[in-house]
Design an enzyme around this catalytic site. Structure first.
Site, PDB file in Angstrom:
ATOM      1  N   SER A 160       0.847  -1.185   0.000  1.00  0.00           N
ATOM      2  CA  SER A 160       0.000   0.000   0.000  1.00  0.00           C
ATOM      3  C   SER A 160       0.884   1.237   0.000  1.00  0.00           C
ATOM      4  CB  SER A 160      -0.900   0.037   1.247  1.00  0.00           C
ATOM      5  OG  SER A 160      -1.778  -1.066   1.292  1.00  0.00           O
ATOM      6  N   SER A 199      -3.399  -3.474  -3.228  1.00  0.00           N
ATOM      7  CA  SER A 199      -2.702  -2.309  -2.687  1.00  0.00           C
ATOM      8  C   SER A 199      -3.697  -1.240  -2.257  1.00  0.00           C
ATOM      9  CB  SER A 199      -1.747  -1.734  -3.737  1.00  0.00           C
ATOM     10  OG  SER A 199      -1.016  -0.645  -3.214  1.00  0.00           O
ATOM     11  N   ASP A 211      -4.121   2.457  -1.897  1.00  0.00           N
ATOM     12  CA  ASP A 211      -3.468   3.677  -2.379  1.00  0.00           C
ATOM     13  C   ASP A 211      -4.370   4.854  -2.042  1.00  0.00           C
ATOM     14  OD1 ASP A 211      -2.904   1.254  -4.269  1.00  0.00           O
ATOM     15  OD2 ASP A 211      -1.166   2.556  -4.479  1.00  0.00           O
TER      16      ASP A 211
END
Length: 348
Positions: free
Chosen positions: A229, A267, A269
């Site tokens: 991340s 991830s 983000d």
């Protein structure tokens, strides 16, 4: 001693850089870290921590700041963003840590704010605390949950203008592009008058995705590293409202993309942006909210602010790599610091 990208002779973009080249170039912003490093045995190795970003030097609950968030990919466990999205304000420090420690950090920050502001939960409502996270379980034995609520309080108390970067605080156990990642920061001056600062906790990407440097095959199986991340915090002293800060937050993801990120499925983000050019009082006898003149959306200055957010985010990510030291972790794993020799060949 590790160095920032600019100190190695490379620069990102064309806008002027603030004096420290950090988010704390925005007047009033301070950053504090608590780093936890402990070796119990090969399987139990603690490499984690907490980072606190303080929006200004006053009472954050009584003097809220306009803010916005943007989720590029929502594989994350961040708290408090629902209210930020709804009301367009932040009323707490922005706290960063590892995935399994969000609850403890939230609790510690709550206790810190209750102690500072007796009105919360008594003569007025509750407080919305923002905590972001990345998964550091490649190097850190996350199941031990070494972060306590006291560490959150310590990170807030430790906040300073002169901040450290690299494998520190929330970035202690993070990986980035198959190299050691962590905390990175950068700043830009827009229009010769306003500062835009970025702070990231980088924990994403594969080596083959990192742009501008030759590929060096890792000595480990990158499939063992969680998809990762990145938390991106954008601060400015430019007078913007929540809608405009949302626009600024979106531009930060352009800086992320310029480094080579593919925004993987797993991830998280996430961008959080705020301005401390003015504050919004919690208590008021008026039904009307006064704000200072805001920057027009069609002003050339707005484009420079967008550019500043992009450049500062991109360079902050690079600084998270160049400042991070090689770090050992659980099960004999090693997060290798990116060799400066690769950077000397940038663009080949």
């Amino acid at each position: 001693m590790r160095r920032k990208l600019r100190d190695l002779g490379f620069s990102i973009g064309t806008l002027p850089v603030g004096r420290r080249n950090q988010i704390t170039d925005v007047p009033g912003v301070r950053v504090g870290h608590v780093t936890i490093r402990k070796d119990v045995d090969e399987r139990t190795v603690i490499r984690t921590g907490v980072t606190a970003v303080l929006p200004h030097g006053g009472n954050w609950f009584l003097e809220k700041v306009p803010a916005a968030c943007f989720v590029l990919n929502g594989f994350g466990k961040t708290t408090g963003l629902v209210q930020v999205e709804e009301l367009g304000t932040i009323e707490s420090p922005i706290m960063l840590t590892n995935t399994f420690s969000v609850g403890e950090v939230w609790q510690g920050t709550l206790e810190s704010m209750l102690a500072a502001t007796p009105e919360i939960g008594d003569t007025t409502g509750s407080v919305n605390i923002v905590v972001g996270e990345c998964n550091d379980s490649y190097l850190n034995t996350a199941r031990v949950m070494a972060v306590t609520k006291e560490h959150a309080k310590e990170a807030i108390a430790a906040a300073r203008v002169e901040m450290e970067e690299g494998a520190i605080g929330a970035g202690t156990g993070m990986m980035c592009f198959g190299w050691k990642g962590g905390v990175g920061s950068s700043s830009r001056i827009a229009g010769g008058m306003y500062t835009v600062g970025a702070l990231v906790v980088s924990n994403f990407g594969r080596r083959e995705e990192l742009r501008f440097v030759p590929y060096m095959p890792p000595s480990f199986d990158e499939r063992d590293v969680p998809p990762g991340s990145i938390m991106m915090i954008i601060a400015t002293d430019a007078p913007l409202d929540a809608r405009q800060l949302k626009r600024l937050a979106r531009r930060a993801t352009v800086g992320l993309g310029r480094t080579g990120s593919c925004v993987h499925h797993g991830s998280g983000d996430i961008v959080i942006a705020f301005s401390n050019a003015y504050t919004i009082p919690h208590f008021s006898d008026s039904a009307l909210q006064s704000v200072p003149p805001l920057i027009r959306d069609d002003a050339p200055l707005m484009n420079e602010l967008f550019q500043a957010a992009i450049e500062a985010t991109e360079e902050a990510i690079w600084n998270s790599l160049t400042m991070a030291e090689t770090t050992t972790g659980r099960n004999g794993r090693v997060g290798e610091a990116i060799p400066y020799s690769l950077l000397r060949r940038m663009g080949e």
